[in-house]
Design a protein around this motif. Sequence first.
Motif, PDB file in Angstrom:
ATOM      1  N   MET A   9       5.068  -9.155  28.482  1.00 49.30           N
ATOM      2  CA  MET A   9       4.956  -8.528  27.163  1.00 49.30           C
ATOM      3  C   MET A   9       3.601  -7.849  26.982  1.00 49.30           C
ATOM      4  O   MET A   9       3.503  -6.765  26.398  1.00 49.30           O
ATOM      5  CB  MET A   9       5.177  -9.578  26.076  1.00 49.30           C
ATOM      6  CG  MET A   9       6.611 -10.069  25.969  1.00 49.30           C
ATOM      7  SD  MET A   9       6.843 -11.228  24.615  1.00 49.30           S
ATOM      8  CE  MET A   9       8.621 -11.460  24.668  1.00 49.30           C
ATOM      9  N   ILE A  10       2.547  -8.490  27.474  1.00 48.61           N
ATOM     10  CA  ILE A  10       1.216  -7.890  27.383  1.00 48.61           C
ATOM     11  C   ILE A  10       1.177  -6.589  28.178  1.00 48.61           C
ATOM     12  O   ILE A  10       0.635  -5.575  27.718  1.00 48.61           O
ATOM     13  CB  ILE A  10       0.142  -8.876  27.903  1.00 48.61           C
ATOM     14  CG1 ILE A  10       0.041 -10.085  26.986  1.00 48.61           C
ATOM     15  CG2 ILE A  10      -1.218  -8.189  28.009  1.00 48.61           C
ATOM     16  CD1 ILE A  10      -0.852 -11.177  27.500  1.00 48.61           C
ATOM     17  N   ALA A  11       1.749  -6.608  29.376  1.00 48.51           N
ATOM     18  CA  ALA A  11       1.781  -5.400  30.206  1.00 48.51           C
ATOM     19  C   ALA A  11       2.526  -4.278  29.494  1.00 48.51           C
ATOM     20  O   ALA A  11       2.114  -3.104  29.541  1.00 48.51           O
ATOM     21  CB  ALA A  11       2.442  -5.707  31.547  1.00 48.51           C
ATOM     22  N   LEU A  18       2.096   1.032  26.766  1.00 51.85           N
ATOM     23  CA  LEU A  18       2.295   2.004  25.690  1.00 51.85           C
ATOM     24  C   LEU A  18       0.965   2.633  25.284  1.00 51.85           C
ATOM     25  O   LEU A  18       0.870   3.846  25.059  1.00 51.85           O
ATOM     26  CB  LEU A  18       2.939   1.318  24.484  1.00 51.85           C
ATOM     27  CG  LEU A  18       4.393   0.862  24.662  1.00 51.85           C
ATOM     28  CD1 LEU A  18       4.829   0.028  23.471  1.00 51.85           C
ATOM     29  CD2 LEU A  18       5.310   2.057  24.841  1.00 51.85           C
ATOM     30  N   HIS A  19      -0.064   1.801  25.189  1.00 49.38           N
ATOM     31  CA  HIS A  19      -1.392   2.314  24.850  1.00 49.38           C
ATOM     32  C   HIS A  19      -1.897   3.262  25.936  1.00 49.38           C
ATOM     33  O   HIS A  19      -2.458   4.323  25.649  1.00 49.38           O
ATOM     34  CB  HIS A  19      -2.358   1.134  24.675  1.00 49.38           C
ATOM     35  CG  HIS A  19      -3.795   1.536  24.599  1.00 49.38           C
ATOM     36  ND1 HIS A  19      -4.666   1.326  25.639  1.00 49.38           N
ATOM     37  CD2 HIS A  19      -4.508   2.147  23.626  1.00 49.38           C
ATOM     38  CE1 HIS A  19      -5.869   1.785  25.304  1.00 49.38           C
ATOM     39  NE2 HIS A  19      -5.787   2.280  24.095  1.00 49.38           N
ATOM     40  N   PHE A  48       2.215  -2.311  37.510  1.00 46.46           N
ATOM     41  CA  PHE A  48       2.869  -1.004  37.396  1.00 46.46           C
ATOM     42  C   PHE A  48       3.230  -0.703  35.954  1.00 46.46           C
ATOM     43  O   PHE A  48       3.003   0.413  35.458  1.00 46.46           O
ATOM     44  CB  PHE A  48       4.126  -0.981  38.263  1.00 46.46           C
ATOM     45  CG  PHE A  48       4.861   0.331  38.249  1.00 46.46           C
ATOM     46  CD1 PHE A  48       4.465   1.370  39.078  1.00 46.46           C
ATOM     47  CD2 PHE A  48       5.936   0.530  37.388  1.00 46.46           C
ATOM     48  CE1 PHE A  48       5.128   2.591  39.053  1.00 46.46           C
ATOM     49  CE2 PHE A  48       6.614   1.737  37.358  1.00 46.46           C
ATOM     50  CZ  PHE A  48       6.202   2.782  38.195  1.00 46.46           C
ATOM     51  N   ILE A  49       3.781  -1.682  35.244  1.00 50.47           N
ATOM     52  CA  ILE A  49       4.174  -1.482  33.843  1.00 50.47           C
ATOM     53  C   ILE A  49       2.957  -1.162  32.975  1.00 50.47           C
ATOM     54  O   ILE A  49       3.013  -0.315  32.079  1.00 50.47           O
ATOM     55  CB  ILE A  49       4.903  -2.721  33.306  1.00 50.47           C
ATOM     56  CG1 ILE A  49       6.253  -2.880  34.008  1.00 50.47           C
ATOM     57  CG2 ILE A  49       5.096  -2.649  31.791  1.00 50.47           C
ATOM     58  CD1 ILE A  49       6.971  -4.178  33.681  1.00 50.47           C
ATOM     59  N   ASP A  66       2.275 -14.902  42.710  1.00 55.18           N
ATOM     60  CA  ASP A  66       3.561 -14.224  42.887  1.00 55.18           C
ATOM     61  C   ASP A  66       3.252 -12.731  42.976  1.00 55.18           C
ATOM     62  O   ASP A  66       3.155 -12.039  41.959  1.00 55.18           O
ATOM     63  CB  ASP A  66       4.481 -14.532  41.698  1.00 55.18           C
ATOM     64  CG  ASP A  66       5.871 -13.943  41.880  1.00 55.18           C
ATOM     65  OD1 ASP A  66       6.027 -13.040  42.718  1.00 55.18           O
ATOM     66  OD2 ASP A  66       6.790 -14.390  41.177  1.00 55.18           O
ATOM     67  N   TRP A  67       3.070 -12.233  44.186  1.00 55.02           N
ATOM     68  CA  TRP A  67       2.592 -10.869  44.364  1.00 55.02           C
ATOM     69  C   TRP A  67       3.586  -9.837  43.861  1.00 55.02           C
ATOM     70  O   TRP A  67       3.180  -8.771  43.365  1.00 55.02           O
ATOM     71  CB  TRP A  67       2.257 -10.628  45.832  1.00 55.02           C
ATOM     72  CG  TRP A  67       1.157 -11.510  46.335  1.00 55.02           C
ATOM     73  CD1 TRP A  67       1.252 -12.540  47.219  1.00 55.02           C
ATOM     74  CD2 TRP A  67      -0.211 -11.466  45.929  1.00 55.02           C
ATOM     75  NE1 TRP A  67       0.040 -13.146  47.405  1.00 55.02           N
ATOM     76  CE2 TRP A  67      -0.893 -12.502  46.615  1.00 55.02           C
ATOM     77  CE3 TRP A  67      -0.945 -10.669  45.048  1.00 55.02           C
ATOM     78  CZ2 TRP A  67      -2.249 -12.743  46.469  1.00 55.02           C
ATOM     79  CZ3 TRP A  67      -2.302 -10.906  44.885  1.00 55.02           C
ATOM     80  CH2 TRP A  67      -2.943 -11.923  45.593  1.00 55.02           C
ATOM     81  N   LYS A  68       4.867 -10.110  43.974  1.00 56.83           N
ATOM     82  CA  LYS A  68       5.863  -9.157  43.460  1.00 56.83           C
ATOM     83  C   LYS A  68       5.750  -9.033  41.941  1.00 56.83           C
ATOM     84  O   LYS A  68       5.823  -7.933  41.389  1.00 56.83           O
ATOM     85  CB  LYS A  68       7.275  -9.606  43.853  1.00 56.83           C
ATOM     86  CG  LYS A  68       7.573  -9.463  45.331  1.00 56.83           C
ATOM     87  CD  LYS A  68       9.015  -9.852  45.633  1.00 56.83           C
ATOM     88  CE  LYS A  68       9.337  -9.680  47.121  1.00 56.83           C
ATOM     89  NZ  LYS A  68      10.747 -10.060  47.425  1.00 56.83           N
ATOM     90  N   PHE A  69       5.568 -10.176  41.288  1.00 52.86           N
ATOM     91  CA  PHE A  69       5.444 -10.136  39.831  1.00 52.86           C
ATOM     92  C   PHE A  69       4.150  -9.422  39.422  1.00 52.86           C
ATOM     93  O   PHE A  69       4.148  -8.627  38.478  1.00 52.86           O
ATOM     94  CB  PHE A  69       5.457 -11.556  39.257  1.00 52.86           C
ATOM     95  CG  PHE A  69       5.307 -11.609  37.762  1.00 52.86           C
ATOM     96  CD1 PHE A  69       6.391 -11.359  36.933  1.00 52.86           C
ATOM     97  CD2 PHE A  69       4.071 -11.876  37.177  1.00 52.86           C
ATOM     98  CE1 PHE A  69       6.259 -11.381  35.556  1.00 52.86           C
ATOM     99  CE2 PHE A  69       3.933 -11.907  35.807  1.00 52.86           C
ATOM    100  CZ  PHE A  69       5.026 -11.656  34.991  1.00 52.86           C
ATOM    101  N   LEU A  70       3.056  -9.701  40.119  1.00 53.21           N
ATOM    102  CA  LEU A  70       1.790  -9.045  39.811  1.00 53.21           C
ATOM    103  C   LEU A  70       1.896  -7.530  40.003  1.00 53.21           C
ATOM    104  O   LEU A  70       1.365  -6.749  39.200  1.00 53.21           O
ATOM    105  CB  LEU A  70       0.670  -9.607  40.687  1.00 53.21           C
ATOM    106  CG  LEU A  70       0.235 -11.044  40.411  1.00 53.21           C
ATOM    107  CD1 LEU A  70      -0.811 -11.492  41.410  1.00 53.21           C
ATOM    108  CD2 LEU A  70      -0.300 -11.179  38.987  1.00 53.21           C
TER     109      LEU A  70
END
Length: 359
Positions: free
Chosen positions: A119-121, A126-127, A184-185, A175-179
Motif C-alpha cells: 500500500m505504501i508503494a 502516485l506521488h 517497481f510500483i 523476499d527479492w521478488k516482492f522487493l
Amino acid sequence: MSFGRLLLLGAIAGFTIFLGFPIAVLAARPRMRALFNSISVGVLIFLLVEIAYKSLEMVEESAKAAFAGGGLSMPVLLGALLVAGLSLGLLGLTFFEERFIVPGKETDPAKRGKRLSMMIAFGIGLHNFSEGLVIGQEYTAGAVSLAFLLIAGFAMHNATEGFGIVAPLRPGKADWKFLALVGFIGGAPTFFGTVAGSFFVSTPLELFFLSLAAGSILYIIGELIHLGKLQGQHRTAMAGLLVGFFIAYGSDLFIEVGMSVQASRRTASMTIAVEAAEYRFSPSSFVVKQGEVVRFTVHNAGKAPHEFEFEALGVEALIQPGESVDVVVSADKPGRYTLICDLPGHLAAGMQGTLTVEP
C-alpha cells in the motif's frame, strides 16, 4: 539533452527508490525496526504536507484567476478533482482492506507487513507519477537544465522513500521478488510520468494524481502509526519520526534551492521596470516572446508591503516599502499569465496584471 537521455535519466530517478531498501531490510533488532518504521512515517508526513499544500494552492490560484476576470469552469473542475482524488485515495484503500483482507484473520505479522508495504508503494507511486509529469513538462517547455536538476533532486528524494516502503517488513530472509515488485510500483511511475509529461501538459491531471496520492498516504500514515504502537519503543519512534521528516525536507530543499539558483543564473534578454503601490502595478501589462528571459526590477513606492507573483510560473517576491527587487522570469511556454499581489485584500482591490508570452 536528447529525448532518449531524458527517458533514461527519468528511469534512474525513479529506481533510486531501491537505494533505501538495504538499510531497512537488514535492521533486525526491535529498536531498529521501530526506528525505521517511524522514519518512514516522518517521510510520508512530509510528503503529505508537500502534496496537500501544492494541491490546495493549485485550486486557490485558479479561483483567484477566476475572481480577476477568468472563467469559473477551471476552479470548479480542479475543486471537484481535489475532492475526488482525496476520497478515492483514502476510501479506496479502506475498501480494499475491508474487501480483500478479512478482519481478524490476518494474524501473521509477515503477511501484514507485506500488505502495508504494498500500500505504501502504491501511494508513493502516485506521488512519483506527478513528479515525472513535472520533469517531462519542463523538458517540453525547453527548460532542459531545469529538467536535469529536477531529475537529480527527485532521485535523492526517491531514495528516502525506499525507507517508507520496506520499513513494515519483518526481519529475516529477504523476499527479492516482492522487493522488486514494490520497488517497481513505487519507482516506475516517475519514468511513466516523464514520458507523459513530455508529450502534453495537463494541470487537472497533475492535480488529480497529487490528491489521489494525498488520500492514499493519509491512510498509510494511520496504518504505520498503529504498527508503531504495537512495536513499542515510544522515544525511539518519536526520534525516528523527526529524522524521517527532516530527511525528506532536506531532499526537497535541495530541489527548491537548486531551481532558484538555476533561474537566477540565466542571463536576462530584457529588463522591465515596474512600480508597485496601493493597489496597482505600473505598468501592469507585459508582452514578450517565447524563449526570452525577462528581468523585472520591481520598486515598492507604496507605504505597505506588496507581492509580485506569477503563480503559474513559480515566481513570487515580497517587496517592503521603499525597496526594489529583481525578479527573473523565463518565458518558456506561450500563454497568458496573471500577475497578482497575494497579500490579504490587495488582489480584491485590483492589484493585478498580465504577462503574455507570444510564440
